[in-house]
Structure formats: C-alpha cells, structure tokens
Enzyme design. Structure first.
Site, mmCIF file in Angstrom:
data_model
loop_
_atom_site.group_PDB
_atom_site.id
_atom_site.type_symbol
_atom_site.label_atom_id
_atom_site.label_comp_id
_atom_site.label_asym_id
_atom_site.label_seq_id
_atom_site.Cartn_x
_atom_site.Cartn_y
_atom_site.Cartn_z
ATOM 1 N N GLY A 1 0.819 -1.202 0.000
ATOM 2 C CA GLY A 1 0.000 0.000 0.000
ATOM 3 C C GLY A 1 0.850 1.247 0.000
ATOM 4 O O GLY A 1 2.054 1.212 -0.250
ATOM 5 N N ASN A 2 0.220 2.389 0.277
ATOM 6 C CA ASN A 2 0.935 3.655 0.358
ATOM 7 C C ASN A 2 0.346 4.489 1.484
ATOM 8 O O ASN A 2 -0.593 4.055 2.163
ATOM 9 C CB ASN A 2 0.889 4.393 -0.984
ATOM 10 C CG ASN A 2 -0.534 4.640 -1.460
ATOM 11 O OD1 ASN A 2 -1.296 5.365 -0.822
ATOM 12 N ND2 ASN A 2 -0.912 4.029 -2.588
ATOM 13 N N ARG A 3 0.872 5.672 1.680
ATOM 14 C CA ARG A 3 0.515 6.482 2.851
ATOM 15 C C ARG A 3 -0.672 7.418 2.623
ATOM 16 O O ARG A 3 -0.981 8.241 3.475
ATOM 17 C CB ARG A 3 1.729 7.308 3.284
ATOM 18 C CG ARG A 3 2.897 6.471 3.787
ATOM 19 C CD ARG A 3 4.139 7.324 3.997
ATOM 20 N NE ARG A 3 3.847 8.452 4.860
ATOM 21 C CZ ARG A 3 4.521 9.586 4.854
ATOM 22 N NH1 ARG A 3 5.518 9.761 3.992
ATOM 23 N NH2 ARG A 3 4.196 10.570 5.673
ATOM 24 N N ALA B 1 -4.100 7.762 -4.799
ATOM 25 C CA ALA B 1 -2.726 7.265 -4.963
ATOM 26 C C ALA B 1 -2.838 5.791 -5.354
ATOM 27 O O ALA B 1 -3.019 4.923 -4.500
ATOM 28 C CB ALA B 1 -1.945 7.431 -3.668
#
Length: 416
Positions: free
Chosen positions: A213-215, A280
């Site tokens: 995943g990402n932030r 994102a």
C-alpha cells in the site's frame, strides 16, 4: 442543530467589521458564528477599531486580529486571509466600504482582502437613511449585486443620534441565515455537473492478510468531493480504503485494488463532465498473491515478483472526449518538471503537483501546498493551506475549464 449551524459547522468565516456605530453588534455575530460551529477570522478597519477594540474579537474568536497590510508583509496577509475563507461577511458595512468594494479599491487590510476573495461574499449594510438612499450608494449596491454579492438588510428601526428609518443593521439571525445560504448555494459552472473523484490509496494483496500500500489518507480526494457537492455538482466518489466519513450526498463506490478502481471508474464514467484523479494508485502489484497466509520462515529471505498495474489516468486521457481531466502528481524532487511531463504524457487539462516529503503537507495531514499546471502552459502556486481550501482552488480552475454548455461525452470502452 439549526439550519445555519448545519451549514456553518466546520467552515471558516472571514468577518469584516467597518466603522459604524453598529460595530458593537459584530462582536455578538462573531460569537454566534462560533456557536454555529464555524471558525472566525475578524478583520477590522481603522475606523472600526475606534468603536470596538481588536481585543474583543480576539477573545471571542480565539484568533489574532490583523489590522494592517504592513504587518508580517512576507506572509502577504491579505492574500492568505482571502484564501483561507470559505465565506466572507462584512457587518456592518458602511457606505464607504460599499464604494470600495464596488470600485475594487484596496487601501487598507479589509479592502485588500476583499479584492482577493474568490469565496461567496455577504454584506450587511448599516448607515443613516440619507446615506443608504444616496444614488451613489445605490449604484454601488447594484454593481455588487450584479457580481453575485449577497445583501442582507438594512432594516428599518432606530439609528444613531435618535433617528429612525431605513439603515439599521439586519438582525443577527438574518445575517447567520444569509451566510449559511451563501455556503449552501450551488455556484458557477459546477451546478448540475457530474464529476467522478477518486480518493485514497489502493492496496495490492500479498496474501490473505498482507498487502502493498501507500501512505495516502484520502483527505484530499474527500475534500474535493465535499467542495464539489457544496457547489451543486453530482459526485461519484471512487474510494480506496480510508478512515474518513464520506461527504453527505456523494455516491460512494468502495474499492481496494487498482484493478477494482479502474473498473469502478469506467462503470460511472458515462455522462460525467469531469474526472479528478486524486487517488494514490499502486504502480505495481504482486504477480502471484498467496490465497492463504504466507508463513514466516526461519531466516530465509522472501522475494516478491511484481508487475505493473494498468495506468488508469493514461487510459482516461487517451479517450476523454469532451471531459475535463484533472490529475495529481505526488513528488519528492523536481516536482514541476515531473508534473509537466505527466500533464503532457497523460492528456490532462490540469495537474496538481504537490511535494509529499514535507511534514506539513502531502499524505496524512490536513494541510497541503501545490503548484497547478495547465495544458496551456499556465502555472498557479498555492502556498501552504488547508486541503479544503486547496480543493476550492482546484474547483475554481475546474469551473474555468468546463464549457458553458455540457458536452456530450463519448461512451467509454469497458476495461478488458
């Protein structure tokens, strides 16, 4: 909560106070706005300070009250104050300030802020009857109404000096209702338009319990959806997992992976006037995710084979038809160069470029700073501000990009 409170909760109100005897009533208005859930920034003219001091408004609003364009010049206070506001109200508004507003004169802090406003403006006049009825004042009022300024009052009643007549400041409840109505009213070219917004960070499964995943928190996309709804747009919000409550009125399409987001966007694309891709989206995904839980080995290293995901934004740019396409570029270096490249490569009308390596901007926080680049070579820099305010700036630009008449969108191809 009453109607005004519902509309004002969480919004930021710029309260301009000018030099009339009714200035003392603005203190009560500031308190009422706070009670309705708004944050309030008071700005007093020098004449207003002779009636009511700044300390009164600082105590009521919990914020410093600037009075001079030459204080903290490096921060360009008149521009910053205007950008922060969701709505502005001038109460009381004297004949003098009406003339300044109509002519665009900016010779003190309040009039300089007013010259920078892009949000709705509510004006509550208060003056003697003769001044209110003067042809110059009425001409100024007509000019401002033509520009979309909302007037509340003046009422008839007791005036200064024992006079009675038209020119009394409108009652507090009337002003609150006018401010709430200004926030709720659909404005500009977004009223009735349908916009697809993507938000959050996608997750690509590694196994049954882990993912790549990402932030991204989704805060920017959700702020955009809320601003679009406030301006009367219909919003399809395609959202990856977040901890946020969706803005009321949005049609939410929950997804997890990049492929699910791609399918959901295509499913709601027909008839959309614009797409804002704030999500994102993962660039890669594991080639062979494990169906169950991958067990932790003793000391053996684990490697993952990754493959690229489909570029949703590039797909949309290649077949956008008459839609307006807005993208986001999260960068950590050479942001404008990367933003320009993305703008051209993906057929965007506008790209919002933001650095995500600063602690006060980007992922997971409520503030952001950005540079907006358009296909015509234009550039607009937005200094550090709230994500809600940046959303308003993006929506202003979207209004300018949309044609006066809605286009007939092309029917998109289904994802393969």
């Amino acid at each position: 909560m009453d109607e005004a409170g519902g509309a004002l909760a969480g919004r930021h109100v710029l309260l301009g106070v000018t030099g009339g005897i009714a200035a003392y009533k603005a203190a009560a208005l500031a308190r009422a706005l706070r009670r309705a859930g708004a944050s309030v920034q008071a700005v007093l003219t020098p004449s207003a300070e002779r009636f009511v001091g700044t300390a009164t408004f600082e105590g009521l609003t919990g914020r410093p009250v600037p009075t001079d364009v030459f204080t903290d010049v490096h921060e360009v206070p008149h521009v910053a104050l205007a950008r922060e506001a969701d709505v502005a109200v001038v109460a009381p508004a004297t004949a003098n300030v009406l003339a300044k507003l109509a002519s665009g004169l900016a010779d003190d802090l309040l009039s300089s802020v007013a010259a920078c406003l892009t949000c709705p403006l509510v004006v509550a006049p208060a003056m003697h009857t003769e001044m209110w009825r003067h042809p110059a004042t009425q001409a100024n009022v007509a000019t401002l109404v033509d520009r979309g300024v909302r007037f509340v009052g003046p009422d008839e009643g007791e005036l200064a000096g024992g006079d009675v007549g038209e020119g009394r400041l409108a009652e507090e409840a009337e002003i609150l209702a006018a401010v709430a109505a200004a926030l709720a009213a659909p404005t500009g070219r977004l009223a009735g338009r349908r916009v697809v917004v993507t938000a959050g960070g996608t997750r690509e499964p590694v196994d049954a319990v882990r993912y790549l995943g990402n932030r991204s928190s989704g805060k920017m996309g959700y702020a955009l959806a809320a601003e679009l709804l406030a301006r009367g747009a219909e919003v399809d919000l395609v959202s990856a997992p977040t901890a946020l409550a969706p803005p009321p009125g949005a049609r939410v399409h929950a997804v997890e992976t990049a492929e699910e987001m791609r399918a959901a966007v295509h499913a709601v694309l027909t008839g959309a006037d614009a797409v804002i891709k704030a999500a994102a989206v993962a660039d890669w995904r594991p080639v062979s995710p494990v169906a169950g839980k991958r067990k932790k080995g003793e000391d053996a290293p684990v490697s993952l084979e990754l493959e690229p995901t489909v570029d949703i934004l590039a797909e949309l740019g290649a077949a956008k038809g008459g839609r307006v396409l807005v993208g986001f570029a999260a960068e950590t270096d050479d942001e404008e160069a990367h933003g320009r490249a993305k703008l051209a490569a993906k057929g965007l009308d506008l790209v919002v470029v933001n650095r995500v390596d600063a602690p006060d901007a980007g992922f997971g926080v409520d503030t952001n700073r950005a540079v907006l680049l358009d296909a015509g070579g234009g550039r607009e820099e937005v200094a550090l501000t709230s994500k809600a305010r940046l959303a308003a700036v993006v929506c202003d630009r979207l209004e300018g990009l949309l044609p006066a008449d809605p286009p007939t969108p092309t029917v998109p191809q289904e994802p393969r």
